[in-house]
Scaffold this motif. Structure first.
Motif, PDB file in Angstrom:
ATOM      1  N   ARG A  66       0.684  -1.168   0.177  1.00  0.00           N
ATOM      2  CA  ARG A  66       0.144  -0.219  -0.379  1.00  0.00           C
ATOM      3  C   ARG A  66       1.099   1.696  -0.100  1.00  0.00           C
ATOM      4  O   ARG A  66       0.422   2.283  -0.698  1.00  0.00           O
ATOM      5  CB  ARG A  66      -1.105   0.012   1.537  1.00  0.00           C
ATOM      6  N   ASP A  67       2.007   1.263   0.738  1.00  0.00           N
ATOM      7  CA  ASP A  67       2.428   1.999   0.932  1.00  0.00           C
ATOM      8  C   ASP A  67       3.413   3.029  -0.540  1.00  0.00           C
ATOM      9  O   ASP A  67       3.602   3.905  -0.616  1.00  0.00           O
ATOM     10  CB  ASP A  67       3.736   2.186   1.837  1.00  0.00           C
ATOM     11  N   MET A  68       4.095   1.689  -1.116  1.00  0.00           N
ATOM     12  CA  MET A  68       4.634   2.177  -2.645  1.00  0.00           C
ATOM     13  C   MET A  68       3.295   1.924  -3.498  1.00  0.00           C
ATOM     14  O   MET A  68       4.562   3.204  -4.453  1.00  0.00           O
ATOM     15  CB  MET A  68       4.502   0.030  -2.812  1.00  0.00           C
ATOM     16  N   ALA A  69       2.223   2.179  -3.287  1.00  0.00           N
ATOM     17  CA  ALA A  69       1.566   2.816  -4.438  1.00  0.00           C
ATOM     18  C   ALA A  69       1.550   4.023  -3.893  1.00  0.00           C
ATOM     19  O   ALA A  69       0.972   5.096  -4.720  1.00  0.00           O
ATOM     20  CB  ALA A  69      -0.645   1.432  -4.247  1.00  0.00           C
ATOM     21  N   ARG A  70       1.520   4.487  -2.393  1.00  0.00           N
ATOM     22  CA  ARG A  70       1.553   5.719  -2.724  1.00  0.00           C
ATOM     23  C   ARG A  70       2.943   6.551  -2.491  1.00  0.00           C
ATOM     24  O   ARG A  70       2.527   7.227  -3.343  1.00  0.00           O
ATOM     25  CB  ARG A  70       1.168   6.156  -0.918  1.00  0.00           C
ATOM     26  N   THR A  71       3.239   5.858  -2.495  1.00  0.00           N
ATOM     27  CA  THR A  71       5.472   6.622  -2.903  1.00  0.00           C
ATOM     28  C   THR A  71       5.465   6.480  -4.345  1.00  0.00           C
ATOM     29  O   THR A  71       5.411   7.332  -4.898  1.00  0.00           O
ATOM     30  CB  THR A  71       5.924   6.179  -1.781  1.00  0.00           C
ATOM     31  N   LYS A  72       4.989   5.517  -5.971  1.00  0.00           N
ATOM     32  CA  LYS A  72       5.570   4.876  -6.753  1.00  0.00           C
ATOM     33  C   LYS A  72       7.166   5.094  -6.355  1.00  0.00           C
ATOM     34  O   LYS A  72       7.463   5.594  -7.705  1.00  0.00           O
ATOM     35  CB  LYS A  72       4.679   5.873  -7.473  1.00  0.00           C
ATOM     36  N   ALA A  73       7.825   4.686  -5.191  1.00  0.00           N
ATOM     37  CA  ALA A  73       9.217   4.471  -5.327  1.00  0.00           C
ATOM     38  C   ALA A  73       9.250   3.394  -4.344  1.00  0.00           C
ATOM     39  O   ALA A  73       9.472   3.621  -3.131  1.00  0.00           O
ATOM     40  CB  ALA A  73       9.648   5.407  -4.880  1.00  0.00           C
ATOM     41  N   PRO A  74       9.595   2.088  -4.919  1.00  0.00           N
ATOM     42  CA  PRO A  74       8.787   0.914  -3.781  1.00  0.00           C
ATOM     43  C   PRO A  74      10.492   1.316  -3.137  1.00  0.00           C
ATOM     44  O   PRO A  74      10.394   0.709  -1.591  1.00  0.00           O
ATOM     45  CB  PRO A  74       9.157   0.057  -5.190  1.00  0.00           C
ATOM     46  N   ILE A  75      11.584   1.475  -3.861  1.00  0.00           N
ATOM     47  CA  ILE A  75      12.844   1.354  -2.681  1.00  0.00           C
ATOM     48  C   ILE A  75      12.939   2.040  -1.851  1.00  0.00           C
ATOM     49  O   ILE A  75      13.319   2.269  -0.740  1.00  0.00           O
ATOM     50  CB  ILE A  75      14.238   1.677  -3.225  1.00  0.00           C
ATOM     51  N   VAL A  76      12.128   3.287  -2.347  1.00  0.00           N
ATOM     52  CA  VAL A  76      12.004   4.181  -0.714  1.00  0.00           C
ATOM     53  C   VAL A  76      10.726   3.447   0.461  1.00  0.00           C
ATOM     54  O   VAL A  76      11.611   3.612   2.025  1.00  0.00           O
ATOM     55  CB  VAL A  76      11.172   5.739  -1.352  1.00  0.00           C
TER      56      VAL A  76
END
Length: 459
Positions: A66-76
């Protein structure tokens, strides 16, 4: 692990599943922390804690996604979650000096390396199957064809030997490319190691060693050619696999009928034509190989990175790899099945040999006449004229030749008849079939031993 979970994990489609990517990224973050601790760049205790928590089981996967979907930055997102999972201040040292593409591309390399090991295992199985076919068919006479017409008699084992030889070259190419393909590109934001001080080169080499990878002298983010090379090699392999399947597909037609797929009585060929027994496996090899080869154009576009790096090229690269690798594994699995279920029809091969009334052995007759004083060119012209007459009148070649002026005085009828027997003119077909069968078995054993010895998997 249940059988269903095991099958899902081993399926080609699951190889690049997001959970496996995330674990690969975690493995890289752990290896980075350990390498930096060894060089005194971060505290050893921090590296130990990062290693303890660098497992997908220590992270809430659903929340992370879910966080990856929000940030659109998977490694972050991953770094945040890994840092939060660590006790004390160890989380402050996660991803120290690294950049997103360093981790994502390294993870891609690890997963491609696993796919590579599976591919070579299936290639070894194909070589074993082909070795059996080459041995069994070493003396099985059939028509050799060029331009899709009868050329000279060969054996089925010889045909298989050419496939073995070609696949062995593919194995050699794939093996020779490993030091280039399985390479770490780890140089920070643009590839010049800005954030690592004087330890950048040492860190890159130590990290590569931890991951079992090579490393480039210039770890620029604009480098994709090594991974693209792998797609090209898979496409070339696909061309050969498709060629084998296409050849067998054609030989299965009623007009040839020289081979068939043993599919069992329950397999149905058509919903409306009850008599149909359609090839199933060969067509899958052909179709999947075509899809694989279609990835080449996208992969070549991925080489053309702008400046010191761009996300568009990375996305193209990952898409081509994550499409090509599972397709390659599916293709090789289908080829293994095809070879296992392939059956030959020697009596149909013999009938097809006889279709031209001895014309397929005309070169042998020509050489016999030439060796008995007629000379090569005169013999060629004589046999050519006799062949045309044989085709026009529908008479066997030996009858036409027996009536040709000058032939009776040069070669006896018995010797002429023997020269027209396909079994008497096979060249090195049987020898090559058995030689390549032996080479295939030897290489298969070597491939398996090597894969078992070095390992190819990430967790």
């Amino acid at each position: 692990m249940t059988q269903a979970n095991q099958e899902e994990r081993e399926s080609p489609e699951a190889l690049f599943a997001m959970s496996r990517k995330i674990q690969a990224w975690l493995d890289i973050e752990v290896a980075l922390a350990r390498s930096q601790a060894d060089l005194g760049m971060i505290p050893p205790l921090a590296a130990e804690e990062i290693a303890r928590k660098g497992d997908l089981g220590c992270i809430d996967l659903d929340a992370l996604l879910r966080d990856m979907a929000r940030t659109k930055a998977p490694i972050v997102s991953l770094v945040r979650f890994l840092a939060a999972a660590c006790d004390g201040d160890a989380g402050d040292y996660v991803h120290w000096g690294a950049t997103t593409q360093n981790v994502m591309q390294a993870g891609e390399v690890l997963l491609v390396r696993e796919a590579h090991g599976r591919l070579l295992t299936r290639l070894a199985t194909c070589l074993d199957s082909l070795a059996g076919l080459a041995d069994d068919g070493a003396a099985q006479v059939m028509a050799g064809r060029t331009q899709r017409r009868h050329a000279l008699p060969i054996t089925f084992g010889f045909k298989v030997a050419t496939w073995i030889d070609e696949l062995l070259r593919h194995e050699e190419r794939l093996r020779a490319a490993e030091p280039r393909v399985f390479t770490l590109v780890f140089g920070g934001a643009v590839g010049a190691r800005h954030s690592f001080g004087d330890e950048g080169e040492a860190l890159g080499r130590r990290l590569a060693g931890q991951l079992g990878l090579g490393c480039f002298d210039v770890p620029s983010r604009s480098v994709n050619d090594h991974m693209v090379e792998y797609v090209l090699l898979l496409a070339l392999l696909a061309a050969t696999c498709s060629k084998i399947a296409q050849e067998l597909f054609v030989l299965m037609s009623e007009e040839y009928g020289e081979v068939y797929e043993e599919l069992g009585d329950l397999v149905v060929g058509s919903s409306t034509m009850p008599q149909k027994i359609n090839p199933k496996i060969s067509v899958n090899v052909i179709a999947v190989a075509a899809q694989l080869r279609a990835q080449v154009s996208l992969a070549l576009d991925a080489v053309q990175v702008s400046h010191e790096g761009d996300a568009a090229s990375s996305k193209m690269l990952y898409t081509s790899l994550e499409t090509a690798c599972p397709l390659a594994l599916e293709m090789m699995a289908s080829l293994v099945e095809l070879l296992d279920k392939l059956r030959t029809v020697p009596e149909k091969m013999r009938r097809n040999l006889a279709l031209t009334g001895g014309l397929i052995n005309s070169e042998n007759v020509m050489m016999e006449l030439a060796r008995h004083g007629m000379g090569r060119q005169r013999a060629h012209d004589l046999v050519h004229a006799a062949s045309l007459e044989s085709l026009r009148d529908g008479r066997p070649l030996d009858q036409v030749l027996a009536e040709a002026p000058g032939v009776a005085g040069v070669i006896q009828a018995e010797r002429l008849g023997a020269a027209l027997q396909p079994e008497q003119y096979l060249g090195d077909c049987e020898k090559l079939a058995r030689q390549l069968a032996g080479r295939a078995r030897t290489r298969s054993k070597w491939i398996r031993a090597r894969i078992d010895g070095v390992g190819v998997s990430v967790r």
